[in-house]
Motif scaffolding. Sequence first.
Motif, PDB file in Angstrom:
ATOM      1  N   THR A 133      44.234  45.768  31.036  1.00 31.49           N
ATOM      2  CA  THR A 133      44.625  46.312  32.347  1.00 31.49           C
ATOM      3  C   THR A 133      43.782  47.549  32.647  1.00 31.49           C
ATOM      4  OG1 THR A 133      46.324  47.659  31.291  1.00 31.49           O
ATOM      5  CG2 THR A 133      47.030  45.518  32.146  1.00 31.49           C
ATOM      6  N   CYS A 134      43.722  47.890  33.924  1.00 32.07           N
ATOM      7  CA  CYS A 134      42.988  49.080  34.359  1.00 32.07           C
ATOM      8  C   CYS A 134      43.678  50.327  33.789  1.00 32.07           C
ATOM      9  CB  CYS A 134      42.991  49.129  35.888  1.00 32.07           C
ATOM     10  SG  CYS A 134      42.469  50.713  36.576  1.00 32.07           S
ATOM     11  N   PRO A 135      42.920  51.234  33.171  1.00 34.64           N
ATOM     12  CA  PRO A 135      43.542  52.437  32.606  1.00 34.64           C
ATOM     13  C   PRO A 135      44.156  53.326  33.699  1.00 34.64           C
ATOM     14  CG  PRO A 135      41.277  52.171  31.821  1.00 34.64           C
ATOM     15  CD  PRO A 135      41.484  51.165  32.911  1.00 34.64           C
ATOM     16  N   SER A 136      43.682  53.176  34.947  1.00 35.67           N
ATOM     17  CA  SER A 136      44.203  54.035  36.021  1.00 35.67           C
ATOM     18  C   SER A 136      45.416  53.436  36.715  1.00 35.67           C
ATOM     19  CB  SER A 136      43.111  54.298  37.063  1.00 35.67           C
ATOM     20  OG  SER A 136      41.992  54.889  36.448  1.00 35.67           O
ATOM     21  N   CYS A 137      45.293  52.177  37.221  1.00 31.00           N
ATOM     22  CA  CYS A 137      46.384  51.624  38.040  1.00 31.00           C
ATOM     23  C   CYS A 137      47.177  50.528  37.328  1.00 31.00           C
ATOM     24  CB  CYS A 137      45.843  51.099  39.362  1.00 31.00           C
ATOM     25  SG  CYS A 137      44.947  49.539  39.214  1.00 31.00           S
ATOM     26  N   LYS A 138      46.755  50.157  36.121  1.00 35.00           N
ATOM     27  CA  LYS A 138      47.464  49.150  35.306  1.00 35.00           C
ATOM     28  C   LYS A 138      47.369  47.723  35.861  1.00 35.00           C
ATOM     29  CE  LYS A 138      48.648  52.440  32.577  1.00 35.00           C
ATOM     30  NZ  LYS A 138      47.665  52.682  31.514  1.00 35.00           N
ATOM     31  N   LEU A 143      34.036  48.497  37.524  1.00 39.73           N
ATOM     32  CA  LEU A 143      35.008  49.148  38.405  1.00 39.73           C
ATOM     33  C   LEU A 143      36.209  48.237  38.594  1.00 39.73           C
ATOM     34  CD1 LEU A 143      32.574  50.550  41.158  1.00 39.73           C
ATOM     35  CD2 LEU A 143      33.488  51.726  39.131  1.00 39.73           C
ATOM     36  N   CYS A 144      37.409  48.818  38.526  1.00 32.77           N
ATOM     37  CA  CYS A 144      38.643  48.058  38.761  1.00 32.77           C
ATOM     38  C   CYS A 144      38.627  47.516  40.190  1.00 32.77           C
ATOM     39  CB  CYS A 144      39.852  48.976  38.569  1.00 32.77           C
ATOM     40  SG  CYS A 144      41.395  48.229  39.119  1.00 32.77           S
ATOM     41  N   ARG A 145      38.952  46.224  40.343  1.00 27.32           N
ATOM     42  CA  ARG A 145      38.915  45.633  41.693  1.00 27.32           C
ATOM     43  C   ARG A 145      40.141  46.029  42.509  1.00 27.32           C
ATOM     44  NH1 ARG A 145      36.550  39.592  40.621  1.00 27.32           N
ATOM     45  NH2 ARG A 145      35.292  40.200  38.827  1.00 27.32           N
ATOM     46  N   SER A 146      41.159  46.582  41.846  1.00 29.77           N
ATOM     47  CA  SER A 146      42.349  47.005  42.591  1.00 29.77           C
ATOM     48  C   SER A 146      42.231  48.435  43.095  1.00 29.77           C
ATOM     49  CB  SER A 146      43.600  46.883  41.713  1.00 29.77           C
ATOM     50  OG  SER A 146      43.807  45.535  41.372  1.00 29.77           O
ATOM     51  N   CYS A 147      41.816  49.371  42.226  1.00 29.09           N
ATOM     52  CA  CYS A 147      41.811  50.789  42.635  1.00 29.09           C
ATOM     53  C   CYS A 147      40.425  51.417  42.633  1.00 29.09           C
ATOM     54  CB  CYS A 147      42.759  51.601  41.752  1.00 29.09           C
ATOM     55  SG  CYS A 147      42.102  51.940  40.097  1.00 29.09           S
ATOM     56  N   GLY A 148      39.410  50.700  42.118  1.00 22.93           N
ATOM     57  CA  GLY A 148      38.053  51.232  42.144  1.00 22.93           C
ATOM     58  C   GLY A 148      37.710  52.177  41.002  1.00 22.93           C
TER      59      GLY A 148
END
Length: 216
Positions: free
Chosen positions: A24-29, A8-13
Amino acid sequence: MSASLELLCRSCGAPFDAALAPLTCPSCKALVPPHPSASSFVRLGLDRPRFVVDEKALEASWLQRTRVVHPDRAVRKSDAERRFAVEQTAALNDAWRLVRIPFDRAALLLTTAGVPEPPLRQALLVAFIEAREEAESSPAHKAAVVADGVARFEALMAKVEAELRIVDDVVGGYGNPSAEAVRLRQVGALLAEARTLARLVDDLGGPRLLPSLTVR
Ligand SMILES: [Zn+2]
């Protein structure tokens, strides 16, 4: 081989697959950390581990990726993202070091398949000792042993390429050692011989056939 590794992305989950080695996170970059079990080949943008690669394109992909995670670009980001930038840079540099030379790439593919490189055969060991003695008998002999060593090294690597091209194209990968164990063990024997030849040539003052020899 590429079993997915959901994190899970630690920035946006949002979930992402760490086995695909995203930067980078595919959702929030936001930058994400490198996963230690991601393949070095996938880290550099290849779909899966393979021996036959376009080395120029792979180098361009490595450089492009290192720019994305360059720590200078992360100075205004969170502490975690700044740490991930440093870790991703190190992971990309390790991956490039492991795959850029055909010899090292072949060795990594054997490791990936779980096939150990065998010890050098006794007969070859004796032949190498004799070649070294011959080389030390006169400068002309030394030049001949070096030239022969370079030619044999190149012939061995051509055989390695022929074998691994089949695993790349026909078998379709390195995650199933039972399918190609005989072929991969043969490659291991070729690499053991090539490594010893490279060391002999290097010891005799010939060209550096394996840059990685110095760190072994
Ligand atoms: Zn995110």
